[in-house]
Design an enzyme around this catalytic site. Sequence first.
Site, PDB file in Angstrom:
ATOM      1  CG  HIS A  22       3.106   1.882   4.739  1.00  0.00           C
ATOM      2  ND1 HIS A  22       3.584   1.893   3.448  1.00  0.00           N
ATOM      3  CD2 HIS A  22       2.628   0.634   4.962  1.00  0.00           C
ATOM      4  CE1 HIS A  22       3.387   0.706   2.902  1.00  0.00           C
ATOM      5  NE2 HIS A  22       2.817  -0.082   3.803  1.00  0.00           N
ATOM      6  CE  LYS A  47       6.339  -2.913   0.300  1.00  0.00           C
ATOM      7  NZ  LYS A  47       5.726  -2.422   1.548  1.00  0.00           N
ATOM      8  CG  ASN A  75       7.114   1.199   1.581  1.00  0.00           C
ATOM      9  OD1 ASN A  75       6.221   0.413   1.896  1.00  0.00           O
ATOM     10  ND2 ASN A  75       7.585   2.114   2.418  1.00  0.00           N
ATOM     11  CB  THR A  76       3.596   5.095  -0.010  1.00  0.00           C
ATOM     12  OG1 THR A  76       3.452   4.858  -1.413  1.00  0.00           O
ATOM     13  CG2 THR A  76       3.204   6.535   0.297  1.00  0.00           C
ATOM     14  CG  HIS A 109      -3.165  -3.370   3.027  1.00  0.00           C
ATOM     15  ND1 HIS A 109      -1.989  -3.994   2.675  1.00  0.00           N
ATOM     16  CD2 HIS A 109      -3.801  -3.080   1.867  1.00  0.00           C
ATOM     17  CE1 HIS A 109      -1.931  -4.081   1.342  1.00  0.00           C
ATOM     18  NE2 HIS A 109      -3.014  -3.535   0.841  1.00  0.00           N
TER      19      HIS A 109
END
Length: 154
Positions: A47, A75, A78-79, A151
Amino acid sequence: MVEKEVLIENPWYSSLLLLLVLTLLGLGLVQPSYGQDRMYQRFIRQHVDPQVTGGNDNYCNVMMQRRKMTSYQCKRFNTFIHEDIWNIRSICSTTNIQCKNDEMNCHEGVVKVTDCREIGNSKPPNCRYRARASTRRVVIACEGSPEVPVHFDR
């Protein structure tokens, strides 16, 4: 050889070493526990990209592959956060809020991001993504002492 033994047995040396360790603990420079460190490193890999201010579709395609999120399956979302890790870590010192999993170890902040969303029917490892760059509110879960991001919640 004798000099090393004298240095280690010297009580002044032991006191100095203890003071150094306590200072590092107090400054938060000591790494989190092994499990938290592993999760923290994974958070950074997945990230954090402070070198860029916003990405396009090609950025997402390259970064998702480079950061190993397309090896076995694509995936879906996602960022990437485009801030210095210390700015991201500072989010952990904001007020706790509820995470999606109902835990209370999440924190929110506003950062520059690129969201990468998989385009349907792409196959690993050549997954294809649509990018959306913005400045927006993010929620991250933090753990440890000192608290570090582990997370990306939303």
